[in-house]
Structure formats: C-alpha cells, structure tokens
Design a protein around this motif. Sequence first.
Motif, PDB file in Angstrom:
ATOM      1  N   LEU A 214       0.820  -1.214   0.000  1.00  0.00           N
ATOM      2  CA  LEU A 214       0.000   0.000   0.000  1.00  0.00           C
ATOM      3  C   LEU A 214       0.856   1.267   0.000  1.00  0.00           C
ATOM      4  CD1 LEU A 214      -2.697   1.503   0.087  1.00  0.00           C
ATOM      5  CD2 LEU A 214      -2.806   1.033   2.546  1.00  0.00           C
ATOM      6  N   PRO A 215       1.885   1.375   0.849  1.00  0.00           N
ATOM      7  CA  PRO A 215       2.709   2.591   0.824  1.00  0.00           C
ATOM      8  C   PRO A 215       3.359   2.868  -0.535  1.00  0.00           C
ATOM      9  CG  PRO A 215       3.133   1.376   2.829  1.00  0.00           C
ATOM     10  CD  PRO A 215       2.275   0.493   1.948  1.00  0.00           C
ATOM     11  N   GLY A 216       3.736   1.813  -1.237  1.00  0.00           N
ATOM     12  CA  GLY A 216       4.339   2.001  -2.558  1.00  0.00           C
ATOM     13  C   GLY A 216       3.397   2.679  -3.539  1.00  0.00           C
ATOM     14  N   PHE A 217       2.135   2.280  -3.504  1.00  0.00           N
ATOM     15  CA  PHE A 217       1.165   2.898  -4.408  1.00  0.00           C
ATOM     16  C   PHE A 217       0.813   4.323  -3.977  1.00  0.00           C
ATOM     17  CE2 PHE A 217       0.771  -1.335  -6.110  1.00  0.00           C
ATOM     18  CZ  PHE A 217       0.510  -1.094  -7.454  1.00  0.00           C
ATOM     19  N   ILE A 218       0.846   4.592  -2.685  1.00  0.00           N
ATOM     20  CA  ILE A 218       0.630   5.962  -2.213  1.00  0.00           C
ATOM     21  C   ILE A 218       1.781   6.843  -2.698  1.00  0.00           C
ATOM     22  CG2 ILE A 218       0.480   7.455  -0.176  1.00  0.00           C
ATOM     23  CD1 ILE A 218      -0.774   4.970   1.301  1.00  0.00           C
ATOM     24  N   GLU A 219       3.008   6.360  -2.519  1.00  0.00           N
ATOM     25  CA  GLU A 219       4.198   7.118  -2.914  1.00  0.00           C
ATOM     26  C   GLU A 219       4.288   7.340  -4.425  1.00  0.00           C
ATOM     27  OE1 GLU A 219       7.470   4.880  -1.300  1.00  0.00           O
ATOM     28  OE2 GLU A 219       6.714   5.131   0.749  1.00  0.00           O
ATOM     29  N   LYS A 220       3.833   6.378  -5.204  1.00  0.00           N
ATOM     30  CA  LYS A 220       3.958   6.460  -6.663  1.00  0.00           C
ATOM     31  C   LYS A 220       2.687   6.979  -7.342  1.00  0.00           C
ATOM     32  CE  LYS A 220       8.102   4.811  -6.646  1.00  0.00           C
ATOM     33  NZ  LYS A 220       9.247   5.631  -6.964  1.00  0.00           N
ATOM     34  N   ALA A 221       1.722   7.456  -6.568  1.00  0.00           N
ATOM     35  CA  ALA A 221       0.441   7.905  -7.138  1.00  0.00           C
ATOM     36  C   ALA A 221       0.643   8.972  -8.206  1.00  0.00           C
ATOM     37  CB  ALA A 221      -0.485   8.401  -6.036  1.00  0.00           C
ATOM     38  N   GLU A 222       1.439   9.974  -7.915  1.00  0.00           N
ATOM     39  CA  GLU A 222       1.650  11.062  -8.869  1.00  0.00           C
ATOM     40  C   GLU A 222       2.291  10.545 -10.153  1.00  0.00           C
ATOM     41  OE1 GLU A 222       4.184  15.162  -9.005  1.00  0.00           O
ATOM     42  OE2 GLU A 222       3.064  14.751  -7.151  1.00  0.00           O
ATOM     43  N   ALA A 223       3.279   9.674 -10.025  1.00  0.00           N
ATOM     44  CA  ALA A 223       3.947   9.110 -11.208  1.00  0.00           C
ATOM     45  C   ALA A 223       2.976   8.266 -12.028  1.00  0.00           C
ATOM     46  CB  ALA A 223       5.149   8.265 -10.781  1.00  0.00           C
ATOM     47  N   LEU A 224       2.123   7.497 -11.368  1.00  0.00           N
ATOM     48  CA  LEU A 224       1.123   6.687 -12.085  1.00  0.00           C
ATOM     49  C   LEU A 224       0.122   7.588 -12.815  1.00  0.00           C
ATOM     50  CD1 LEU A 224       0.660   3.944  -9.375  1.00  0.00           C
ATOM     51  CD2 LEU A 224       1.346   3.500 -11.741  1.00  0.00           C
ATOM     52  N   HIS A 225      -0.336   8.632 -12.146  1.00  0.00           N
ATOM     53  CA  HIS A 225      -1.258   9.568 -12.801  1.00  0.00           C
ATOM     54  C   HIS A 225      -0.582  10.235 -14.001  1.00  0.00           C
ATOM     55  CE1 HIS A 225      -4.436   8.963  -9.960  1.00  0.00           C
ATOM     56  NE2 HIS A 225      -3.726   9.411  -8.929  1.00  0.00           N
ATOM     57  N   GLY A 226       0.713  10.518 -13.860  1.00  0.00           N
ATOM     58  CA  GLY A 226       1.475  11.113 -14.957  1.00  0.00           C
ATOM     59  C   GLY A 226       1.589  10.212 -16.173  1.00  0.00           C
TER      60      GLY A 226
END
Length: 160
Positions: free
Chosen positions: A54-66
Amino acid sequence: MTIKTGDKLPEAVFMEMTANGPEPRKTDDIFAGKTVALFAVPGAFTPTCSAKHLPGFIEKAEALHGKGVDDIVCTSVNDVFVMNAWGEQAETGGKVRMLADGNGAFAKACGLEMDASGFGMGDRSKRYSMLVKDGVVEQLNVEDGGEFKVSSADYLLGQI
C-alpha cells in the motif's frame, strides 16, 4: 480459470466507505472508461501489505497519474470497515481507493483466490497488480507464494 491479459474483468460488487457510510460499487462503476491501477493484498494490516504494498502505491500515485492512470484501487477480502480503517491509518489521502471484496467474490471470479486458512485467515485474494483499461486487463502481475516483487507500484509503473 485465472483471468489473463486481454480479458474483461468479471462483474462484481465491492463496498466502499463514503461520507454516507458503506456503498456498493459495481465493476463498471470503477473501471468503465478509465485506466485503473488495481492491486490486491491478502489482508489489510498484514506486514508486507502495510509496510510495502500500500505505501508504494501511495508514494507512486503522482507518477502513475502522470502515465495516464485515472484511479488507483486497492482491494482485499476484508470488510469495508477494515479497509476504511486501514486506508486512514496508512494516510492514503485520497490517493488510493480502498475497496472491500468482503466475500471474496471478485477474487474468485478472477481465479485469484487463495486458501490462507493455515494462517487462520480463510479464503483470501492472491497478491497481484493489474493495469485495467476500460474494464480490460492490460497488465497482470501475480505473485508466487509469499513473494512481493511483481505486484509493486514500481514494477507496474515500469510496464506503462
């Protein structure tokens, strides 16, 4: 039969906590017309799930949206109250939607269920990540046993 790349997601109903309390969400409500990073964990508050997944997806949220991801969704065979509490504790901040697959219907329909009764957890979901475009699986990364390698946010991000 296990879902695979190119398959349409099965019909299922998740539960999501809202300001009005628990509300059902159909598969189409979540995935139709969107690009969604979906990941599943065997259990909320469990060690690997809470410390890494879960923390990994929170941390990478902006990059995924990008990279064109509209929504990031976490699901587990837990009830909606547990999923909500876990999301609050993890401080998802709206970056990750926490959807309960309380009876494991989605996990079973995808062929991604597992028997965790040896750990006192009953039927659960395997650990995986998916990239879903308009309800169709574009990427699928299912972990072996107790591993945490191919279902991480970093791994999925590298596939987009």
